[in-house]
Design an enzyme around this catalytic site. Structure first.
Site, PDB file in Angstrom:
ATOM      1  N   ASN A  81      -6.123   3.976 -15.414  1.00  0.00           N
ATOM      2  CA  ASN A  81      -6.270   5.393 -15.734  1.00  0.00           C
ATOM      3  C   ASN A  81      -4.873   5.987 -15.539  1.00  0.00           C
ATOM      4  OD1 ASN A  81      -6.669   8.098 -15.980  1.00  0.00           O
ATOM      5  ND2 ASN A  81      -8.491   8.182 -14.667  1.00  0.00           N
ATOM      6  N   ARG A 100     -10.342  18.138  -5.249  1.00  0.00           N
ATOM      7  CA  ARG A 100     -10.055  19.341  -6.043  1.00  0.00           C
ATOM      8  C   ARG A 100     -10.777  19.211  -7.395  1.00  0.00           C
ATOM      9  NH1 ARG A 100      -7.888  20.554  -2.035  1.00  0.00           N
ATOM     10  NH2 ARG A 100      -5.793  21.306  -1.538  1.00  0.00           N
ATOM     11  N   GLU A 133      -8.598   0.885 -20.662  1.00  0.00           N
ATOM     12  CA  GLU A 133      -8.177   2.249 -20.305  1.00  0.00           C
ATOM     13  C   GLU A 133      -9.406   3.058 -19.892  1.00  0.00           C
ATOM     14  OE1 GLU A 133      -6.180   4.056 -23.621  1.00  0.00           O
ATOM     15  OE2 GLU A 133      -6.212   6.078 -22.733  1.00  0.00           O
ATOM     16  N   PRO A 179      -0.673   9.868 -11.899  1.00  0.00           N
ATOM     17  CA  PRO A 179      -0.389  11.088 -11.141  1.00  0.00           C
ATOM     18  C   PRO A 179      -1.611  11.968 -10.884  1.00  0.00           C
ATOM     19  CG  PRO A 179       1.272  10.761 -12.819  1.00  0.00           C
ATOM     20  CD  PRO A 179       0.244   9.684 -13.021  1.00  0.00           C
ATOM     21  N   ASN A 180      -1.679  12.442  -9.650  1.00  0.00           N
ATOM     22  CA  ASN A 180      -2.663  13.420  -9.168  1.00  0.00           C
ATOM     23  C   ASN A 180      -4.048  12.840  -8.899  1.00  0.00           C
ATOM     24  OD1 ASN A 180      -0.877  15.741  -9.221  1.00  0.00           O
ATOM     25  ND2 ASN A 180      -0.951  15.536 -11.448  1.00  0.00           N
ATOM     26  N   TYR A 186     -13.832  16.491 -12.334  1.00  0.00           N
ATOM     27  CA  TYR A 186     -13.648  15.087 -11.932  1.00  0.00           C
ATOM     28  C   TYR A 186     -14.684  14.584 -10.926  1.00  0.00           C
ATOM     29  CZ  TYR A 186      -9.203  15.824 -14.285  1.00  0.00           C
ATOM     30  OH  TYR A 186      -8.250  16.109 -15.227  1.00  0.00           O
ATOM     31  N   ARG A 216     -11.645  18.019 -24.479  1.00  0.00           N
ATOM     32  CA  ARG A 216     -10.712  18.902 -23.775  1.00  0.00           C
ATOM     33  C   ARG A 216      -9.580  19.339 -24.717  1.00  0.00           C
ATOM     34  NH1 ARG A 216      -9.488  16.396 -17.990  1.00  0.00           N
ATOM     35  NH2 ARG A 216      -8.691  18.522 -17.705  1.00  0.00           N
ATOM     36  N   ALA A 265      -2.078  11.859 -16.653  1.00  0.00           N
ATOM     37  CA  ALA A 265      -1.297  12.587 -17.669  1.00  0.00           C
ATOM     38  C   ALA A 265      -0.295  11.686 -18.390  1.00  0.00           C
ATOM     39  CB  ALA A 265      -0.576  13.762 -17.016  1.00  0.00           C
ATOM     40  N   HIS A 308     -10.830   6.943 -18.524  1.00  0.00           N
ATOM     41  CA  HIS A 308     -10.669   8.359 -18.194  1.00  0.00           C
ATOM     42  C   HIS A 308     -11.978   8.873 -17.610  1.00  0.00           C
ATOM     43  CE1 HIS A 308      -6.787   8.489 -19.996  1.00  0.00           C
ATOM     44  NE2 HIS A 308      -7.283   7.823 -21.025  1.00  0.00           N
TER      45      HIS A 308
END
Ligand code: CA2
Length: 145
Positions: free
Chosen positions: A75, A19, A99, A11-12, A24, A108, A78, A101
């Site tokens: 990835n 953004r 995996e 998601p996103n 990112y 974070r 969330a 990120h």
């Protein structure tokens, strides 16, 4: 026959490069795909990058990968921190799972420090920006050689 690697994005991540560049970066998923394709070519692999904002779609692609892919780079965004269902689907996939990120999740918020997917993944890359995907593809090439 050429082996295919599924590169799944949660998601996103469609907003990548559009953004929050301070977290990112400025590069988009198209840039990720181009970099991964370059490494895939070096190893004689094919890659198929996909993104969805829907957990069920990610799970369906993992199921599809059981027949269609030799390895998965994911990835989960969330869903990393919430989805037992994504982990269960990955547990039903027999090939290597890596995996990725983009950000360093360990630097974070505490809720980003736990990953269900890490319980399944052969390896995890975090905080290398989008270069992490190409590094994961290189590792995948080694694992499948
Ligand atoms: O660092 C990563 O790659 C993450 O998987 C990104 C997820 C976050 O929930 C994870 O904790 C770490 C968020 C993806 C959202 O992507 C965006 C990209 C650009 C702009 C807005 C959101």
């Amino acid at each position: 026959m050429t082996k295919t690697i599924y590169i799944l994005n949660g998601p996103n991540l469609n907003l990548l490069g559009k953004r929050q560049p301070e977290i990112y970066g400025h590069e988009t998923l198209d840039d990720v795909e181009a970099q991964c394709r370059g490494v895939a070519d070096e190893f004689g692999l094919a890659c198929n990058l996909m993104q969805s904002n829907h957990e069920g779609q990610i799970i369906d692609w993992i199921h599809e990968a059981r027949q269609a892919a030799a390895g998965i780079i994911i990835n989960p965004a969330a869903l990393t921190h919430t989805s037992v269902a994504v982990m269960d689907a990955l547990n039903a996939f027999e090939g290597p799972v890596l995996e990725v990120h983009i950000s360093n999740v360990h630097k974070r918020e505490p809720f980003r420090h736990h990953s269900y997917v890490s319980l399944r993944a052969e390896g995890v890359i975090a905080g290398f920006g989008i270069e992490g995907y190409a590094l994961a593809m290189r590792r995948m090439g080694g694992l499948l050689a």
